[in-house]
Scaffold this motif. Structure first.
Motif, PDB file in Angstrom:
ATOM      1  N   LEU A  49       0.791  -1.217  -0.040  1.00  0.00           N
ATOM      2  CA  LEU A  49       0.057   0.056  -0.051  1.00  0.00           C
ATOM      3  C   LEU A  49       1.052   1.251   0.144  1.00  0.00           C
ATOM      4  CD1 LEU A  49      -2.879  -0.798   2.596  1.00  0.00           C
ATOM      5  CD2 LEU A  49      -3.184   0.149   0.336  1.00  0.00           C
ATOM      6  N   ALA A  50       2.146   1.176   0.790  1.00  0.00           N
ATOM      7  CA  ALA A  50       2.762   2.363   0.978  1.00  0.00           C
ATOM      8  C   ALA A  50       3.309   2.618  -0.587  1.00  0.00           C
ATOM      9  CB  ALA A  50       3.897   2.244   1.860  1.00  0.00           C
ATOM     10  N   ARG A  51       3.769   1.682  -1.265  1.00  0.00           N
ATOM     11  CA  ARG A  51       4.341   1.746  -2.602  1.00  0.00           C
ATOM     12  C   ARG A  51       3.016   2.299  -3.599  1.00  0.00           C
ATOM     13  NH1 ARG A  51       7.177  -2.826  -2.503  1.00  0.00           N
ATOM     14  NH2 ARG A  51       5.519  -4.168  -3.374  1.00  0.00           N
ATOM     15  N   TYR A  52       1.965   1.677  -3.454  1.00  0.00           N
ATOM     16  CA  TYR A  52       0.928   2.071  -4.363  1.00  0.00           C
ATOM     17  C   TYR A  52       0.373   3.506  -4.162  1.00  0.00           C
ATOM     18  CZ  TYR A  52      -3.476   1.271  -6.905  1.00  0.00           C
ATOM     19  OH  TYR A  52      -4.489   1.000  -7.944  1.00  0.00           O
ATOM     20  N   LEU A  53       0.448   3.954  -3.047  1.00  0.00           N
ATOM     21  CA  LEU A  53       0.123   5.718  -2.317  1.00  0.00           C
ATOM     22  C   LEU A  53       1.293   6.430  -2.576  1.00  0.00           C
ATOM     23  CD1 LEU A  53      -2.275   4.818   0.558  1.00  0.00           C
ATOM     24  CD2 LEU A  53      -2.913   5.174  -1.917  1.00  0.00           C
TER      25      LEU A  53
ATOM     26  N   THR B 197     -17.451  -0.763   1.854  1.00  0.00           N
ATOM     27  CA  THR B 197     -18.162   0.349   1.028  1.00  0.00           C
ATOM     28  C   THR B 197     -16.997   1.040   0.333  1.00  0.00           C
ATOM     29  OG1 THR B 197     -18.407   1.801   2.685  1.00  0.00           O
ATOM     30  CG2 THR B 197     -20.289   0.436   2.223  1.00  0.00           C
ATOM     31  N   LYS B 198     -15.703   1.134   0.584  1.00  0.00           N
ATOM     32  CA  LYS B 198     -14.902   2.132  -0.071  1.00  0.00           C
ATOM     33  C   LYS B 198     -14.230   1.471  -1.027  1.00  0.00           C
ATOM     34  CE  LYS B 198     -15.220   4.987   3.187  1.00  0.00           C
ATOM     35  NZ  LYS B 198     -16.250   4.318   4.134  1.00  0.00           N
ATOM     36  N   LEU B 199     -13.673   2.276  -2.160  1.00  0.00           N
ATOM     37  CA  LEU B 199     -12.994   1.613  -3.297  1.00  0.00           C
ATOM     38  C   LEU B 199     -11.883   0.591  -3.078  1.00  0.00           C
ATOM     39  CD1 LEU B 199     -12.320   2.543  -6.406  1.00  0.00           C
ATOM     40  CD2 LEU B 199     -10.537   3.549  -5.367  1.00  0.00           C
ATOM     41  N   PHE B 200     -11.061   1.004  -2.153  1.00  0.00           N
ATOM     42  CA  PHE B 200     -10.341  -0.428  -1.740  1.00  0.00           C
ATOM     43  C   PHE B 200     -10.639  -0.848  -0.545  1.00  0.00           C
ATOM     44  CE2 PHE B 200      -6.482  -1.474   0.786  1.00  0.00           C
ATOM     45  CZ  PHE B 200      -6.363  -2.602   0.113  1.00  0.00           C
ATOM     46  N   ASN B 201     -11.003  -1.909  -0.302  1.00  0.00           N
ATOM     47  CA  ASN B 201     -11.565  -2.448   0.778  1.00  0.00           C
ATOM     48  C   ASN B 201     -10.747  -3.917   1.298  1.00  0.00           C
ATOM     49  OD1 ASN B 201     -13.073  -5.020   1.076  1.00  0.00           O
ATOM     50  ND2 ASN B 201     -13.696  -3.874  -1.013  1.00  0.00           N
ATOM     51  N   THR B 202     -10.723  -3.691   2.814  1.00  0.00           N
ATOM     52  CA  THR B 202     -10.087  -4.980   3.531  1.00  0.00           C
ATOM     53  C   THR B 202     -11.425  -5.562   4.452  1.00  0.00           C
ATOM     54  OG1 THR B 202      -9.216  -3.734   5.341  1.00  0.00           O
ATOM     55  CG2 THR B 202      -7.871  -4.498   3.613  1.00  0.00           C
TER      56      THR B 202
ATOM     57  N   LEU C 271      -5.738  -5.061  -4.200  1.00  0.00           N
ATOM     58  CA  LEU C 271      -5.216  -3.898  -4.676  1.00  0.00           C
ATOM     59  C   LEU C 271      -4.750  -4.006  -6.124  1.00  0.00           C
ATOM     60  CD1 LEU C 271      -4.033  -1.424  -3.458  1.00  0.00           C
ATOM     61  CD2 LEU C 271      -1.833  -2.608  -2.742  1.00  0.00           C
ATOM     62  N   LYS C 272      -4.815  -5.392  -6.696  1.00  0.00           N
ATOM     63  CA  LYS C 272      -4.470  -5.221  -7.977  1.00  0.00           C
ATOM     64  C   LYS C 272      -5.843  -4.877  -8.982  1.00  0.00           C
ATOM     65  CE  LYS C 272      -1.459  -9.315  -7.059  1.00  0.00           C
ATOM     66  NZ  LYS C 272      -1.454 -10.744  -7.065  1.00  0.00           N
ATOM     67  N   GLU C 273      -6.859  -4.763  -8.115  1.00  0.00           N
ATOM     68  CA  GLU C 273      -7.978  -4.785  -9.050  1.00  0.00           C
ATOM     69  C   GLU C 273      -8.602  -3.275  -8.980  1.00  0.00           C
ATOM     70  OE1 GLU C 273     -10.699  -7.728  -8.350  1.00  0.00           O
ATOM     71  OE2 GLU C 273      -8.867  -9.241  -8.157  1.00  0.00           O
ATOM     72  N   VAL C 274      -7.970  -2.586  -7.985  1.00  0.00           N
ATOM     73  CA  VAL C 274      -8.597  -0.952  -8.073  1.00  0.00           C
ATOM     74  C   VAL C 274      -8.329  -0.150  -9.040  1.00  0.00           C
ATOM     75  CG1 VAL C 274      -7.917   1.048  -6.486  1.00  0.00           C
ATOM     76  CG2 VAL C 274      -8.116  -1.214  -5.270  1.00  0.00           C
ATOM     77  N   GLY C 275      -7.283  -0.019  -9.852  1.00  0.00           N
ATOM     78  CA  GLY C 275      -7.184   0.865 -10.911  1.00  0.00           C
ATOM     79  C   GLY C 275      -8.142   0.446 -11.801  1.00  0.00           C
TER      80      GLY C 275
END
Ligand code: T4K
Length: 385
Positions: A47-51, A187-192, A257-261
């Protein structure tokens, strides 16, 4: 027009089933299910890398993350924290859970985020921090807020629950403020499923946040602690919380995370379709992001000409089996636990009161079909006329 199946305000994305199930087996085989395990630590790094941020700590919800963020800053008990009433309950609650005083200030009409002028007016000698919200992913006036914070020596914690991946002129939104909180609720775009994170620039905060997330149990620091030896009484160094994200949820996040984009791109098309269809209708406006801001594609808020029209459209949609949401009506300042605060008077919050009365979040997710969008807009039209 009535949809056969309910259309909800969102439809969470789920990770690729096979890949997730493989990770579930990894977790089972590892015999390590929570307490900062391998999946957890890998997700933090990914996540740190992604953001594109340096310091990121995972939590088991956005709410526990926000409570811990304020705690990590050691704000004087009983001091005042200025926030927006146009947000989810978790925002002011994080202040109250820390035995700090909630002070509501008004929002700007365009961004719907805390107004810099209103913040200045709300500052007293007892103010210790500002808690603005990038509501719907609309960035706050971060430069003005930074100026105010510097001038008055205040801490700033941003609630970025809706602003995953938001950037301002290419700079990650978490670049501003002492700490930024993201929510990873389903309910958030990226979720756990449930989850959240804190991002911060001061590396030294990392150890404290780590400890706060784990009941305040002290992390042994060879430089600081070895000379004295850890005394039993110092085993717990702070009043922490159980804020840990477990291994299964972390594994879910790693695959998702791979599908968020892709989901963001699909939501971008849905947003374009809505905008085109709504453009020529009188009495409804689609708020525009400030220039230089990227869209997180978390919500699709629209503003009606009046509360009566908003409520009529909401009811018509409901009758058509469409569950739009009046986020964020009522204002947090109208909740019984906050309504008696001096700052909760509606005369103190005219813009927030007006916007909360006219806003509606329309169904918004990548899987929303073009025909469905057209039908939703037809129902909206029938409510406006
Ligand atoms: N700060 C801000 C500004 C926030 O908006 C939030 C949370 C927080 C802090 C705290 O972060 P977390 O601690 O939650 O991580 C929802 C969410 O539960 C909440 O996370 C979110 N904000 C808030 C704005 O919305 P409700 O009470 O509206 O949720 P609910 O159950 O009515 O669901 C909303 C819609 O989503 C429904 O149409 C059903 C659909 N849905 C929901 C879930 C749980 C699904 O399709 N699948 C699901 O799994 O609060």
């Amino acid at each position: 027009m009535k949809f056969e199946k309910p259309i909800l305000v969102t439809k969470p994305i789920a990770p690729d089933r096979e890949e997730f199930l493989r990770r579930v087996e990894e977790v089972i085989d590892s015999g390590w299910f929570t307490n900062m395990g391998g999946q957890h630590n890998a997700l933090e790094a990914e996540l740190a890398r992604y953001l594109a941020v340096e310091n990121l700590s995972l939590f088991n919800s956005g709410a526990t993350a926000l409570i811990s963020a304020l705690k990590a800053l050691d704000l004087p008990v009983g001091s005042e924290v200025i926030t927006t009433p146009f947000t989810f309950a978790a925002t002011p609650h994080a202040i109250a859970w820390n035995a700090l005083n909630v002070v509501f200030a008004d929002i700007e009409a365009d961004r719907m985020t805390l107004s810099a002028d209103a913040i200045e007016r709300a500052i007293t000698p007892n103010t210790s921090a500002i808690l603005p919200v990038h509501v719907y992913g609309f960035p706050c006036d971060v430069e003005a807020i930074e100026g105010i914070a510097k001038k008055h020596n205040l801490k700033v914690v941003y609630d970025a629950a809706h602003a995953f991946t938001t950037e301002l002129d290419g700079v990650p939104i978490s670049n501003w403020g002492d700490i930024t909180m993201f929510s990873f609720h389903s309910t958030k775009l990226f979720n756990t499923i449930e989850g959240g994170a804190l991002v911060y620039s001061d590396r030294n905060l990392g150890k404290k946040i780590y400890e706060l997330r784990n009941f305040g149990i002290k992390v042994f620091d060879p430089d600081e602690d070895a000379s004295e030896g850890i005394k039993n009484k110092d085993f717990v160094s702070n009043i922490g919380i159980n804020g840990k994200l477990n291994e299964l949820q972390a594994a879910w996040g790693r695959v998702l995370l791979k599908e968020v984009g892709t989901e963001q791109k699909r939501r971008g098309l849905v947003a374009d379709a809505y905008k085109e269809l709504l453009a020529d209708i009188d009495g409804i406006a689609v708020p525009e992001l400030p220039s230089g801001a990227s869209n997180s594609f978390q919500y699709f808020p629209v503003l009606f000409r009046s509360e009566a029209v908003r409520d009529r459209v909401y009811d018509r949609l409901l009758a058509g089996n469409v569950f739009s949401r009046k986020y964020f009506y009522p204002l947090c300042s109208d909740f019984s636990v906050y309504e008696n605060l001096p700052s909760s008077r509606s005369s103190n919050l005219p813009v927030a009161t007006d916007i909360a009365g006219r806003v509606l979040c329309l169904p918004f997710y990548g899987d929303l079909q073009a025909d469905d969008i057209r039908s939703i807009v037809e129902i909206i039209k029938s409510g406006i006329d």
